[in-house]
Motif scaffolding. Sequence first.
Motif, PDB file in Angstrom:
ATOM      1  N   ARG A 166      38.485  -2.413  -0.950  1.00 27.19           N
ATOM      2  CA  ARG A 166      38.497  -3.105  -2.252  1.00 27.19           C
ATOM      3  C   ARG A 166      37.131  -3.714  -2.526  1.00 27.19           C
ATOM      4  N   SER A 167      36.640  -3.530  -3.776  1.00 30.62           N
ATOM      5  CA  SER A 167      35.333  -4.033  -4.199  1.00 30.62           C
ATOM      6  C   SER A 167      35.484  -4.729  -5.548  1.00 30.62           C
ATOM      7  N   LYS A 168      35.849  -6.020  -5.546  1.00 32.06           N
ATOM      8  CA  LYS A 168      36.098  -6.763  -6.792  1.00 32.06           C
ATOM      9  C   LYS A 168      34.860  -6.826  -7.679  1.00 32.06           C
ATOM     10  N   THR A 181      43.198  -8.517 -18.962  1.00 36.10           N
ATOM     11  CA  THR A 181      44.025  -7.843 -19.949  1.00 36.10           C
ATOM     12  C   THR A 181      44.148  -6.373 -19.571  1.00 36.10           C
ATOM     13  N   TRP A 182      43.021  -5.763 -19.363  1.00 39.18           N
ATOM     14  CA  TRP A 182      42.986  -4.363 -18.911  1.00 39.18           C
ATOM     15  C   TRP A 182      41.714  -4.187 -18.096  1.00 39.18           C
ATOM     16  N   THR A 183      41.871  -3.983 -16.824  1.00 37.60           N
ATOM     17  CA  THR A 183      40.732  -3.868 -15.931  1.00 37.60           C
ATOM     18  C   THR A 183      40.929  -2.674 -15.010  1.00 37.60           C
ATOM     19  N   GLN A 184      39.868  -1.895 -14.853  1.00 40.13           N
ATOM     20  CA  GLN A 184      39.894  -0.837 -13.842  1.00 40.13           C
ATOM     21  C   GLN A 184      39.491  -1.474 -12.525  1.00 40.13           C
ATOM     22  N   LEU A 185      40.366  -1.385 -11.539  1.00 34.60           N
ATOM     23  CA  LEU A 185      40.061  -1.940 -10.229  1.00 34.60           C
ATOM     24  C   LEU A 185      39.120  -0.996  -9.483  1.00 34.60           C
ATOM     25  N   ALA A 186      38.154  -1.575  -8.807  1.00 36.78           N
ATOM     26  CA  ALA A 186      37.141  -0.777  -8.125  1.00 36.78           C
ATOM     27  C   ALA A 186      37.295  -0.859  -6.613  1.00 36.78           C
ATOM     28  N   TYR A 187      36.983   0.259  -5.977  1.00 34.91           N
ATOM     29  CA  TYR A 187      36.989   0.355  -4.519  1.00 34.91           C
ATOM     30  C   TYR A 187      35.718   1.077  -4.099  1.00 34.91           C
ATOM     31  N   ARG A 188      35.345   0.876  -2.877  1.00 28.92           N
ATOM     32  CA  ARG A 188      34.231   1.622  -2.291  1.00 28.92           C
ATOM     33  C   ARG A 188      34.786   2.451  -1.136  1.00 28.92           C
ATOM     34  N   LEU A 189      34.179   3.596  -0.924  1.00 28.85           N
ATOM     35  CA  LEU A 189      34.600   4.445   0.195  1.00 28.85           C
ATOM     36  C   LEU A 189      33.739   4.117   1.423  1.00 28.85           C
ATOM     37  N   ALA A 190      34.409   3.893   2.536  1.00 28.09           N
ATOM     38  CA  ALA A 190      33.720   3.743   3.808  1.00 28.09           C
ATOM     39  C   ALA A 190      33.917   5.062   4.551  1.00 28.09           C
ATOM     40  N   VAL A 191      32.836   5.802   4.748  1.00 21.84           N
ATOM     41  CA  VAL A 191      32.921   7.159   5.315  1.00 21.84           C
ATOM     42  C   VAL A 191      32.138   7.223   6.615  1.00 21.84           C
ATOM     43  N   THR A 192      32.798   7.739   7.646  1.00 26.44           N
ATOM     44  CA  THR A 192      32.146   7.956   8.939  1.00 26.44           C
ATOM     45  C   THR A 192      32.470   9.367   9.424  1.00 26.44           C
ATOM     46  N   SER A 193      31.670   9.845  10.360  1.00 28.14           N
ATOM     47  CA  SER A 193      31.918  11.174  10.932  1.00 28.14           C
ATOM     48  C   SER A 193      31.680  11.129  12.430  1.00 28.14           C
ATOM     49  N   ARG A 194      32.357  12.014  13.134  1.00 31.64           N
ATOM     50  CA  ARG A 194      32.163  12.157  14.572  1.00 31.64           C
ATOM     51  C   ARG A 194      32.413  13.601  14.967  1.00 31.64           C
TER      52      ARG A 194
END
Length: 198
Positions: A166-168, A181-194
């Motif tokens: 979650r990224s307010k 009233t009307w808000t698009q909620l924002a998120y960030r992707l946490a991406v890792t690889s192995r």
Amino acid sequence: MTWLSVILFVLAALLILMACVKARRVRSWRESLNPSAPEVPDAAFVVARIALIGVAIGCVVVGARGLGVEDGSKWSDDELKSAVEQAAYELDGSLYRVDESGEPVVHTDDHETRIETEVAENGGGDAPQSGVDAGPADGNTDTDAYFSVSANGADAEFCVHIERVRSKKDDYTPPGLDEGTWTQLAYRLAVTSREGAC
């Protein structure tokens, strides 16, 4: 493609061997088969040698190009490793919004496509722009997903983990509307690889 190149290289070697046969030996062999045949001039042997060597060079060039085309159509383990690491780096921190109903704008199916596209784009070198597969693991959700990444020609496999955070600060409210009233909620992707399958 490899077998065709090998055949061309063997053919080139045989043609060069044929060009190295002495004229005296060809004349004696020809005379033993047909004693009444007319004598072959030395100029004919020179032209034949030039033609044989020319065709041999052509076989080597075409065989080498065939190997290059085959190498360019398959992924190596190093190319895949580098591409997956770069794709994870570029996807990490990507903005992710949900629509008015609260449903994510991007679902796990889209993550699969994004990973495949990013890996293909970051292949570098002579890696092909296709042949990447990001298979989702069982039990993936929109907030936490794992993908096993493999590619045509590479033996290695990599696991990419995508977590939605979650990224307010990145929430979006259209101009003229009150916040909430009307808000698009924002998120960030946490991406890792192995390295290794998920």
